[in-house]
Design an enzyme around this catalytic site. Sequence first.
Site, PDB file in Angstrom:
ATOM      1  N   HIS A  89      -1.807 -10.229  10.997  1.00 33.49           N
ATOM      2  CA  HIS A  89      -0.430  -9.750  10.850  1.00 33.49           C
ATOM      3  C   HIS A  89       0.163  -9.646  12.252  1.00 33.49           C
ATOM      4  CE1 HIS A  89      -0.835  -8.496   6.650  1.00 33.49           C
ATOM      5  NE2 HIS A  89      -1.902  -7.770   6.953  1.00 33.49           N
ATOM      6  N   HIS A  94       0.820  -1.220   0.000  1.00 32.39           N
ATOM      7  CA  HIS A  94       0.000   0.000   0.000  1.00 32.39           C
ATOM      8  C   HIS A  94       0.852   1.267   0.000  1.00 32.39           C
ATOM      9  CE1 HIS A  94      -4.084  -1.630   0.576  1.00 32.39           C
ATOM     10  NE2 HIS A  94      -3.435  -2.631   1.102  1.00 32.39           N
ATOM     11  N   TYR A 132       0.922   0.707  13.212  1.00 37.78           N
ATOM     12  CA  TYR A 132       0.022  -0.032  12.324  1.00 37.78           C
ATOM     13  C   TYR A 132      -1.343   0.666  12.293  1.00 37.78           C
ATOM     14  CZ  TYR A 132      -2.771  -3.783  10.322  1.00 37.78           C
ATOM     15  OH  TYR A 132      -3.631  -4.494   9.521  1.00 37.78           O
ATOM     16  N   GLU A 188      -8.444  -9.069   0.682  1.00 37.82           N
ATOM     17  CA  GLU A 188      -7.166  -8.618   0.109  1.00 37.82           C
ATOM     18  C   GLU A 188      -6.210  -9.799  -0.023  1.00 37.82           C
ATOM     19  OE1 GLU A 188      -5.729  -4.303  -0.006  1.00 37.82           O
ATOM     20  OE2 GLU A 188      -5.820  -4.868   2.097  1.00 37.82           O
ATOM     21  N   HIS A 247     -10.412  -3.809   6.886  1.00 34.95           N
ATOM     22  CA  HIS A 247      -9.820  -2.685   6.228  1.00 34.95           C
ATOM     23  C   HIS A 247     -10.489  -2.317   4.913  1.00 34.95           C
ATOM     24  CE1 HIS A 247      -6.114  -2.222   3.460  1.00 34.95           C
ATOM     25  NE2 HIS A 247      -6.394  -1.015   3.866  1.00 34.95           N
ATOM     26  N   HIS A 291     -11.418 -11.240   5.037  1.00 35.29           N
ATOM     27  CA  HIS A 291     -11.050 -10.026   4.293  1.00 35.29           C
ATOM     28  C   HIS A 291     -10.426 -10.490   2.986  1.00 35.29           C
ATOM     29  CE1 HIS A 291      -9.103  -6.288   3.335  1.00 35.29           C
ATOM     30  NE2 HIS A 291      -7.982  -6.491   3.977  1.00 35.29           N
ATOM     31  N   ASP A 330      -7.045  -7.987   9.613  1.00 34.93           N
ATOM     32  CA  ASP A 330      -6.189  -6.786   9.706  1.00 34.93           C
ATOM     33  C   ASP A 330      -6.300  -6.067  11.061  1.00 34.93           C
ATOM     34  OD1 ASP A 330      -4.955  -6.857   7.255  1.00 34.93           O
ATOM     35  OD2 ASP A 330      -6.305  -5.428   6.300  1.00 34.93           O
ATOM     36  N   ASP A 371      -3.218 -10.429   0.529  1.00 35.13           N
ATOM     37  CA  ASP A 371      -2.243 -10.839   1.548  1.00 35.13           C
ATOM     38  C   ASP A 371      -2.876 -11.827   2.536  1.00 35.13           C
ATOM     39  OD1 ASP A 371      -3.714  -8.530   2.318  1.00 35.13           O
ATOM     40  OD2 ASP A 371      -2.323  -8.104   3.944  1.00 35.13           O
TER      41      ASP A 371
HETATM   42 FE1  FEO Z   1      -6.061  -5.309   4.182  1.00 35.36          FE
HETATM   43 FE2  FEO Z   1      -3.628  -7.233   5.512  1.00 35.36          FE
HETATM   44  O1  FEO Z   1      -4.762  -6.618   4.184  1.00 35.36           O
END
Ligand code: FEO
Length: 407
Positions: A223, A22, A192, A78, A143, A76, A162, A80
């Site tokens: 994470h 990002h 973060y 995304e 997120h 989520h 997230d 990752d």
């Molecule tokens: Fe919104 Fe860790 O991705």
Amino acid sequence: MKEIANNIYWVGKVDDRKVPFHRLILEKGTSYNAYLIKDKKTALIDTVDMLFGKEFTDAMAEQMDLMTLDYIVINHTEPDHSGALGSLARKALNAKILCTAPAVYELMEMYKLGKERFQVVTHGEELSLGERTLVFYETPFLHTEETMVTYLKEEEILFTCDIFSTHVADSAHLRISELPEDFSILEDYDTYYQLIMDPHRRYVLPMIDVVKPLPLKIIAPSHGYVLDKDLDTYLSVYESHALESKKEISALILYNTMSGNTKKMARMLENELVKEGIKVENINTEKADLEEIYGKIQKADGVLFGTSTKYADIPGNLEVILKELKDLEVEGKPAAAFGSYGWSGEAVEVVEDYLKAAGLRTLRSSDIIKSTGMSDIEFPLRVRFNPENSEKEIKKAAAVFVDVLRY
Ligand code: FEO
């Protein structure tokens, strides 16, 4: 596999590169935490980054017969976190993919999966795994829009993807209780929040309202560290930042101007917002540093974009800014377009197209009619020539924007 509670395993990936993420570089790396819950039914919570998708699926296949996996929860979309879904779902053919309704289309498109693979879950819905129960709570825009968290009721574990994460790669420690007594993750945890959550801060308090009443022993984000002590401290970081940002509501007005009329509109809107106690920055984009503007857009609670129209298009550099919006993490932020025109005023409509494409919460007349019953307010706000002749409309539009900012 590392066990974090009875028959609940961390099955993620620690990524100790300097990770591009990002528009940032994660200097301390990160991890992609996925969790496997073994019960009468077996459920996987999230996966790992797309880069490690095949590695993850192969490692899972070594640990278990993937045909016995019953559920893949995608909190989520995304990549990752959902990045291994394509390879995994093709081997775990009996697994239903559990996610919110808006996530289905995204995941179908991203991983070329059929609709029959999905089972939509809704806010508060429960699903028994046998001895234990999953409960799903929607936490939109934390997120991205489709996000949810998953609660394992009997174990009092909340899987938050997230939310409540930290971007740190630490292969030696998974839970914070394993860290040395004098070691605190709070600085990284706060960083973060500022980088990832603060642009979506208006959604934090509704999420806290959902999470706070839940009995919690462990927060297992996707994470960084698993939080297994001092949970109130970690919750209160989010709550206090979100409360602080509510005290002072800010709006950013960005505009270009050819004859001075759109600038005049920007001033009139500014005056109305300031009267209502909103902190306003009003900027002619031609005279501004674009990187600074991007930061201000992220910080502001709402943004108004003003443009005049030249040859049916947006003059100046405003369009450069509008093109950048989709990379600025501003989905859901209230925004509206305005401008003065002489002939047709297409540029204001083009601005609105950009706002919608970037996922901002664009004020539109139809939404206002539906939510307030007020049918005499036009968004986007287009004024022909001198805006002083349209003072009433501008005041009403400003009042609606204030309501949306405060909601
Ligand atoms: Fe919104 Fe860790 O991705």
